[in-house]
Design an enzyme around this catalytic site. Structure first.
Site, mmCIF file in Angstrom:
data_model
loop_
_atom_site.group_PDB
_atom_site.id
_atom_site.type_symbol
_atom_site.label_atom_id
_atom_site.label_comp_id
_atom_site.label_asym_id
_atom_site.label_seq_id
_atom_site.Cartn_x
_atom_site.Cartn_y
_atom_site.Cartn_z
ATOM 1 N N GLN A 109 29.532 15.608 19.030
ATOM 2 C CA GLN A 109 30.711 15.131 19.767
ATOM 3 C C GLN A 109 31.164 16.193 20.775
ATOM 4 O O GLN A 109 31.398 17.345 20.409
ATOM 5 C CB GLN A 109 31.841 14.793 18.775
ATOM 6 N N LYS B 231 32.650 5.943 15.427
ATOM 7 C CA LYS B 231 31.184 5.867 15.490
ATOM 8 C C LYS B 231 30.605 5.693 14.087
ATOM 9 O O LYS B 231 29.697 4.889 13.869
ATOM 10 C CB LYS B 231 30.615 7.125 16.166
ATOM 11 N N ASP C 196 22.222 10.068 22.602
ATOM 12 C CA ASP C 196 23.237 10.065 23.660
ATOM 13 C C ASP C 196 22.576 10.066 25.036
ATOM 14 O O ASP C 196 23.219 9.772 26.038
ATOM 15 C CB ASP C 196 24.115 11.329 23.547
#
Ligand code: NAP
Length: 295
Positions: free
Chosen positions: A97, A53, A120
């Site tokens: 994460q 990422k 997200d």
């Protein structure tokens, strides 16, 4: 019929090139979109996702604020890092994460992220906005599936889409997005899961089948109508002594057999996978534009 392979890498590259152009224009206005990344612990898979990422951010010119925290980090310590990022105007998106170590509460963490920085799309405020059809950050994997369809000229409007899987990160939001009155929706949606008897009786009626079960061979050729479009979200490790890693990746679909019946199909790897990070970059750029009243 042999299916056309939907090339997720190619479509992801196209979108990243478009985003690079947008970031370039933003930089001319003095705006550098920033992604705050938090990784707790040293799970190797999570580490490699986070590294990918950050590399993707760098490639399109985003700034990333990398926070690697020890597996002993307490909930208040983690909340303090999120609070700092919520306040920091240089950070447009916050990515924690998952999964987190077991002593930390994932739901509290997702709630703590400012919905305006929730790139997200997992914060319940964003989920709610998306469900009622308001402007929201769309969750990355479902949004990636939809972009694969749209950019492959697959008509979603009016199609019957069967989604196999009902998780909060893939199946549920995807089904919701597909039924929205929106350019990426207007489909008729059926959701199947482990309590659905005879899943094939549903998938055989589908124009589009999206498999997100996390089990190899969940979708076999006899479950697919001739000419259907098949999107495989699943990523499963199968032991394979011929590979250096000792395993290979397969999806949820029996690819070799289904590709002889479908009109289009995504491979694993190289289908949905490259789209997930791409849509995270998309949301971060979108967030920077929103923060600067440019959209
Ligand atoms: P998950 O949380 O384990 O959910 C799986 C869902 O599939 C559940 O709703 C489960 O039903 C259903 N299911 C499981 N086995 C089934 C079967 N045999 N028949 C019908 N339904 C079945 O998984 P997830 O997080 O949604 O992920 C799904 C897959 O996508 C995994 O392989 C994951 O690695 C992959 N994934 C890929 C990406 C990417 O970027 N490519 C991103 C996210 C996830 P119940 O609710 O009844 O248990």
């Amino acid at each position: 019929m042999t299916a056309l392979i939907i090339d997720g890498k190619k479509i992801a590259t196209e979108i990243r090139e478009e985003l690079k152009g947008e970031v370039f224009k933003l930089k001319h206005r003095g705006i550098v979109p920033g992604l705050g990344v938090i990784l707790v612990g040293d799970d190797p898979a999570s580490k490699s996702y986070v590294t990918a990422k950050e590399k993707a951010c760098e490639e399109i010119g985003l700034f990333s604020d990398d926070n690697r925290l020890s597996s002993r980090t307490s909930q208040p310590e983690l909340m303090a890092v999120i609070a700092r990022m919520n306040r920091d105007p240089k950070i447009n998106g916050i990515l924690v994460q998952l999964p987190l170590p077991r002593h930390l509460s994932e739901s509290d963490v997702l709630l703590a992220i400012d919905p305006e920085k929730d790139v997200d799309g997992f914060n319940p405020t964003n989920v709610g906005r998306m469900v009622v059809g308001e402007k929201a950050f769309l969750p990355c994997t479902p949004h990636g599936c939809i972009q694969l369809l749209l950019r492959s000229q697959v008509k979603i409007e009016g199609a019957h889409v069967v989604v196999v899987g009902r998780s909060n990160i893939v199946g549920k939001p995807l089904a919701n997005m597909l039924m929205q009155k929106s350019p990426y929706g207007n489909a008729t949606v059926t959701i199947c899961h482990t309590r659905t008897p005879d899943i094939g009786s549903f998938t055989r009626q589908a124009d589009i089948v999206i498999a997100a079960a996390g089990k190899p061979n969940t979708i076999t050729a006899d479950m697919i109508r001739e000419g259907a479009v098949v999107i495989d979200v699943g990523v499963n490790r199968i032991p394979d002594p011929t590979k250096k890693a000792g395993f290979r990746l397969v999806g949820d679909v029996d690819f070799e057999a289904v590709k002889e019946k479908a009109s289009m199909i995504t491979p694993v790897p190289g289908g949905v996978g490259p789209m997930t990070i791409t849509m995270l970059l998309y949301n971060t750029v979108e967030s920077a534009k929103r923060a600067n009243a440019l959209v």
